[in-house]
Design a protein around this motif. Sequence first.
Motif, short mmCIF file in Angstrom:
data_model
loop_
_atom_site.label_atom_id
_atom_site.label_comp_id
_atom_site.label_asym_id
_atom_site.label_seq_id
_atom_site.Cartn_x
_atom_site.Cartn_y
_atom_site.Cartn_z
N SER A 157 47.23 32.55 32.66
CA SER A 157 46.53 33.23 31.57
C SER A 157 45.13 32.67 31.36
CB SER A 157 47.34 33.16 30.28
OG SER A 157 47.53 31.83 29.89
N THR A 158 44.96 31.36 31.50
CA THR A 158 43.63 30.76 31.36
C THR A 158 42.70 31.24 32.46
OG1 THR A 158 44.65 28.79 30.43
CG2 THR A 158 42.39 28.57 31.19
N THR A 159 43.19 31.28 33.66
CA THR A 159 42.38 31.75 34.79
C THR A 159 42.03 33.23 34.62
OG1 THR A 159 43.49 30.17 36.23
CG2 THR A 159 42.29 31.94 37.29
N ALA A 160 42.98 34.03 34.17
CA ALA A 160 42.71 35.46 33.97
C ALA A 160 41.68 35.67 32.87
CB ALA A 160 44.01 36.18 33.62
N GLU A 161 41.77 34.91 31.79
CA GLU A 161 40.79 35.04 30.72
C GLU A 161 39.40 34.63 31.19
OE1 GLU A 161 42.10 32.87 27.32
OE2 GLU A 161 43.79 34.21 26.95
N ALA A 162 39.31 33.59 31.97
CA ALA A 162 38.01 33.14 32.46
C ALA A 162 37.44 34.16 33.46
CB ALA A 162 38.14 31.78 33.13
N TYR A 163 38.29 34.71 34.31
CA TYR A 163 37.83 35.67 35.31
C TYR A 163 37.42 36.99 34.69
CZ TYR A 163 37.82 38.66 39.42
OH TYR A 163 37.46 39.54 40.38
N LEU A 164 38.21 37.48 33.75
CA LEU A 164 37.93 38.76 33.10
C LEU A 164 37.00 38.62 31.91
CD1 LEU A 164 41.52 40.25 33.25
CD2 LEU A 164 39.59 40.77 34.74
N ASN A 165 36.65 37.40 31.61
CA ASN A 165 35.73 37.12 30.50
C ASN A 165 36.27 37.68 29.19
OD1 ASN A 165 33.50 35.81 29.62
ND2 ASN A 165 32.04 37.38 30.23
N SER A 166 37.55 37.53 29.00
CA SER A 166 38.14 38.04 27.77
C SER A 166 38.56 36.86 26.90
CB SER A 166 39.36 38.91 28.08
OG SER A 166 40.36 38.14 28.70
#
Length: 125
Positions: free
Chosen positions: A95-104
């Motif tokens: 989830s941390t990686t997804a938030e950083a990648y999607l800038n959310s």
Amino acid sequence: MTERDLDNLDVFFDAARRQAADPSPDLMQRVLDNALAEQQRLAAQAAPQARPQRAARGLLRQLLSAIGGWPAVAGLATASVTGLWIGVNPPAAVSTTAEAYLNSGADTYLVDLMPGFQFDDMAEG
């Protein structure tokens, strides 16, 4: 090798050149007879044989055959369940990686995705 050894070898080479190189007619006839017998044996084996009729395959069996059989279905089911589990309950690193990648982040719902659209125009009409 010495010169004398080469002279001795020349004697043997001269004798080999004078000897006839053709095989005997009896040997050639036996070779041809064996070849013809082998051709006839192979032709008899290659003759079409009646095969038993197979029953028509159903749609599920055709689909299983197309994707690789039951081992492939087991792999697809495992990947599907794993993907569903990670999607429902993601580990913190995912989830941390997804938030950083999607800038959310937590405030992404505050972004106006359609700045030119006015909702109050729809209410009047």
